[in-house]
Design a protein around this motif. Structure first.
Motif, short mmCIF file in Angstrom:
data_model
loop_
_atom_site.label_atom_id
_atom_site.label_comp_id
_atom_site.label_asym_id
_atom_site.label_seq_id
_atom_site.Cartn_x
_atom_site.Cartn_y
_atom_site.Cartn_z
N VAL A 16 24.28 -56.87 -113.81
CA VAL A 16 25.74 -56.98 -113.73
C VAL A 16 26.12 -57.87 -112.54
CG1 VAL A 16 27.91 -55.71 -113.43
CG2 VAL A 16 26.06 -54.70 -114.77
N ALA A 17 25.46 -57.67 -111.41
CA ALA A 17 25.78 -58.48 -110.22
C ALA A 17 25.51 -59.96 -110.48
CB ALA A 17 24.97 -57.98 -109.02
N GLU A 18 24.43 -60.23 -111.22
CA GLU A 18 24.11 -61.65 -111.51
C GLU A 18 25.15 -62.27 -112.44
OE1 GLU A 18 19.31 -61.22 -110.97
OE2 GLU A 18 20.10 -61.68 -112.98
N SER A 19 25.73 -61.44 -113.32
CA SER A 19 26.71 -61.99 -114.27
C SER A 19 28.08 -62.17 -113.61
CB SER A 19 26.83 -61.08 -115.50
OG SER A 19 27.50 -59.89 -115.14
N LEU A 20 28.28 -61.56 -112.44
CA LEU A 20 29.57 -61.66 -111.75
C LEU A 20 29.32 -62.06 -110.29
CD1 LEU A 20 31.13 -58.35 -113.16
CD2 LEU A 20 31.79 -60.66 -113.81
N PRO A 21 29.11 -63.34 -110.05
CA PRO A 21 28.76 -63.77 -108.69
C PRO A 21 29.79 -63.30 -107.66
CG PRO A 21 28.52 -65.57 -110.26
CD PRO A 21 29.16 -64.45 -111.01
N GLY A 22 29.28 -62.75 -106.57
CA GLY A 22 30.15 -62.26 -105.50
C GLY A 22 30.24 -60.74 -105.49
N VAL A 23 29.99 -60.11 -106.65
CA VAL A 23 29.99 -58.65 -106.70
C VAL A 23 28.76 -58.15 -105.93
CG1 VAL A 23 29.57 -56.69 -108.26
CG2 VAL A 23 31.33 -58.39 -108.81
N GLN A 24 28.98 -57.14 -105.08
CA GLN A 24 27.87 -56.65 -104.24
C GLN A 24 27.22 -55.42 -104.86
OE1 GLN A 24 29.38 -56.18 -100.12
NE2 GLN A 24 31.18 -57.27 -100.92
N GLN A 25 25.93 -55.26 -104.54
CA GLN A 25 25.21 -54.08 -105.01
C GLN A 25 25.06 -53.08 -103.87
OE1 GLN A 25 21.51 -55.01 -107.21
NE2 GLN A 25 22.06 -57.15 -106.90
N ALA A 26 25.13 -51.80 -104.24
CA ALA A 26 24.79 -50.75 -103.28
C ALA A 26 23.47 -50.16 -103.75
CB ALA A 26 25.87 -49.68 -103.24
N TYR A 27 22.66 -49.75 -102.80
CA TYR A 27 21.31 -49.33 -103.16
C TYR A 27 21.19 -47.82 -103.37
CZ TYR A 27 20.67 -54.15 -102.55
OH TYR A 27 20.83 -55.51 -102.73
N SER A 28 22.32 -47.12 -103.16
CA SER A 28 22.38 -45.69 -103.46
C SER A 28 23.85 -45.33 -103.60
CB SER A 28 21.76 -44.86 -102.34
OG SER A 28 22.55 -44.99 -101.17
N PRO A 30 35.70 -60.57 -106.87
CA PRO A 30 34.31 -60.10 -106.85
C PRO A 30 33.91 -59.49 -105.52
CG PRO A 30 34.45 -62.25 -107.90
CD PRO A 30 35.82 -61.95 -107.37
N ASP A 31 34.41 -60.05 -104.42
CA ASP A 31 33.99 -59.52 -103.11
C ASP A 31 34.64 -58.18 -102.78
OD1 ASP A 31 36.51 -60.44 -102.60
OD2 ASP A 31 36.01 -61.49 -100.74
N GLU A 32 35.54 -57.72 -103.65
CA GLU A 32 36.13 -56.39 -103.46
C GLU A 32 35.36 -55.31 -104.21
OE1 GLU A 32 40.89 -56.83 -102.97
OE2 GLU A 32 40.13 -57.46 -104.93
N VAL A 33 34.35 -55.72 -104.99
CA VAL A 33 33.67 -54.80 -105.90
C VAL A 33 32.24 -54.52 -105.44
CG1 VAL A 33 32.85 -54.48 -108.27
CG2 VAL A 33 35.04 -55.64 -107.85
N ILE A 34 31.89 -53.25 -105.43
CA ILE A 34 30.51 -52.84 -105.10
C ILE A 34 30.02 -51.94 -106.24
CG2 ILE A 34 29.00 -51.74 -103.41
CD1 ILE A 34 31.02 -52.33 -101.27
N ILE A 35 28.82 -52.22 -106.74
CA ILE A 35 28.32 -51.45 -107.89
C ILE A 35 26.99 -50.77 -107.53
CG2 ILE A 35 29.45 -52.90 -109.62
CD1 ILE A 35 26.75 -54.31 -110.04
N HIS A 36 26.79 -49.63 -108.20
CA HIS A 36 25.50 -48.95 -108.08
C HIS A 36 25.16 -48.35 -109.44
CE1 HIS A 36 22.18 -46.53 -106.88
NE2 HIS A 36 22.79 -45.43 -107.29
N SER A 37 23.89 -48.35 -109.79
CA SER A 37 23.44 -47.65 -110.98
C SER A 37 22.04 -47.13 -110.70
CB SER A 37 23.43 -48.59 -112.20
OG SER A 37 23.60 -47.86 -113.38
N ARG A 38 21.68 -46.06 -111.41
CA ARG A 38 20.38 -45.41 -111.18
C ARG A 38 19.23 -46.40 -111.35
NH1 ARG A 38 20.20 -40.62 -115.15
NH2 ARG A 38 20.34 -42.41 -116.51
N THR A 39 19.34 -47.23 -112.39
CA THR A 39 18.28 -48.20 -112.69
C THR A 39 18.64 -49.53 -112.03
OG1 THR A 39 18.00 -47.07 -114.80
CG2 THR A 39 16.99 -49.25 -114.60
#
Ligand code: NDP
Ligand code: A1CAB
Length: 270
Positions: free
Chosen positions: A43-55, A27-36
Motif C-alpha cells: 500500500v505504501a508503495e502504491s501511495l508515495p509519501g504514505v508512511q508505515q508504522a512497524y507496530s 500522503p504525508d498525513e497518513v500512517i499505515i500498519h498491518s499485521r503482514t
C-alpha cells in the motif's frame, strides 16, 4: 494532523487509497500498519509519501486519529496492544458495527466514533454512515464528515440504527448484486439466445439509469414503479408476482445479519 489506519485488508486499503486520491488527506498525513509487513509495504508503495508504522503502538504514538480497519474478531488483540498508548487526545474510529462505541469507551480514554464505509467508495461514490460517541468534539465530527464527504455521501445516524442502515449501504452492494444476478439468470433461462454477460450488462445499465432517473426527476420508488407499469401491462403482472415474496425476503435478510452480528458480539474477546 496525522491519521493512522491499522489493517491493510480490503477496507483499510480502500479507505487510505480513496482518501489520498480524493485529496482529503495528504500522503504525508497518513500512517499505515498491518499485521503482514508485505501488505503495508504494497500500500505504501502504491501511495508515495504514505508512511508505515512497524507496530500498532508505533502508529498510535505518531497519530491523532486512528482507524481500526480489522475484522471485529481481531479488535481485541489490536486493542490489547494499543490501548495502553491511547490517550484522550486520540480519536479512535471503528469501521464495523459489531464492536460498540461503549466497548471502546470502556477500554480507552479516547474520543470514539464509528464510520461504516462501503466497497463503492472505491469509486468515491455511495453512502457512508457516521456515528459519534459522546466524547467527540465538534472538530472530530467536522473531520470525519470532511474525510468521508470527499469519497461518499455521509449520513450521521444513531448507533441503534446502524445494523439496518449498514445492510443498505455496506452490505447493499452485495445484496443488490445477488438480486441483479438472479434477475439476469432468470432472463437467460427464458431466452437461451441471450448470453449471460449481455444479460448482466443489461441489468447493470438499467440499474444505473434507474437511479439516475430518480435522482434527476425526484421520482420515488413508488413513482418509478407507477411510471413503468402501463395499466393492464406486463410490468404490473411481474410486480404482483414479486410483491408476494419480496417484503418477507428482505425481512429475513435483515434478520439474518442482525442475528449473526449479535452472536459475533457475544463472542468478542474485548
Ligand atoms: N468489506 C466490506 O465491504 C466492508 C467491511 N467493513 C468492515 O471492515 C473491517 C475489515 O474488513 P475487511 O477489510 O474486509 O477485512 P480483511 O480481512 O480484508 O482485512 C483485515 C485486515 O486486518 C489486519 N489485521 C488483523 N489483525 C491485525 C493486527 N493485530 N494488527 C494489524 N493488522 C491486523 C489483517 O492484516 P494482514 O492481512 O496484514 O495480516 C487484514 O489485512 C471489518 O470490521 C468489516 O466489518 C465495513 C464496511 C464494508
Ligand atoms: O460482511 C461483512 O461482515 C462486512 C461488513 C459489511 C460489509 N462487509
Amino acid at each position: 494532523m496525522r491519521v493512522g489506519f491499522i489493517g491493510m485488508g480490503n477496507m483499510g486499503r480502500l479507505l487510505v487509497t480513496a482518501l489520498v486520491r480524493a485529496g482529503a488527506l495528504r500522503p504525508d498525513e497518513v500512517i499505515i500498519h498491518s499485521r503482514t509487513a508485505e501488505k503495508r509495504r504494497r500500500v505504501a508503495e502504491s501511495l508515495p509519501g504514505v508512511q508505515q508504522a512497524y507496530s500498532g503502538t508505533d502508529l498510535v504514538r505518531r497519530c491523532d486519529a486512528v482507524f481500526l480497519c480489522v475484522k471485529p474478531g481481531d479488535t481485541g488483540a489490536v486493542l490489547a496492544e494499543i490501548a495502553p498508548y491511547i490517550t484522550r487526545d486520540h480519536l479512535l474510529v471503528v469501521i464495523n458495527n459489531t464492536v460498540t462505541l461503549a466497548m471502546l469507551e470502556e477500554r480507552t480514554p479516547a474520543r470514539v466514533a464509528k464510520v461504516i464505509p462501503s466497497v463503492v467508495q472505491t469509486v468515491a461514490r455511495g453512502a457512508s454512515l457516521l456515528i459519534f460517541g459522546e466524547r467527540c468534539t465538534h472538530g472530530d465530527r467536522a473531520l470525519l464528515v470532511r474525510l468521508m464527504g470527499a469519497i461518499s455521501r455521509p449520513h450521521v445516524i444513531a448507533e441503534a440504527d446502524v445494523r439496518a442502515a449498514s445492510d443498505l449501504t455496506s452490505c447493499g452492494p452485495a445484496f443488490l448484486s445477488c438480486a441483479f444476478q438472479a434477475l439476469a439468470e432468470a432472463a437467460c433461462r427464458r431466452a437461451p439466445g441471450l448470453p449471460r454477460e449481455v444479460a448482466e450488462a443489461m441489468v447493470r445499465e438499467t440499474a444505473r439509469a434507474t437511479c439516475e432517473l430518480m435522482e434527476q426527476t425526484g421520482y420515488s420508488f413508488a413513482d418509478t414503479m407507477q411510471r413503468v407499469s402501463t395499466p393492464g401491462g406486463v410490468t404490473a403482472a411481474g410486480l404482483a408476482a414479486m410483491r408476494e415474496r419480496v417484503g418477507g425476503l428482505w425481512d429475513q435478510v435483515l434478520a439474518a445479519t442482525a442475528a449473526h452480528e449479535a452472536v459475533k458480539r457475544e463472542q468478542l474477546d474485548l
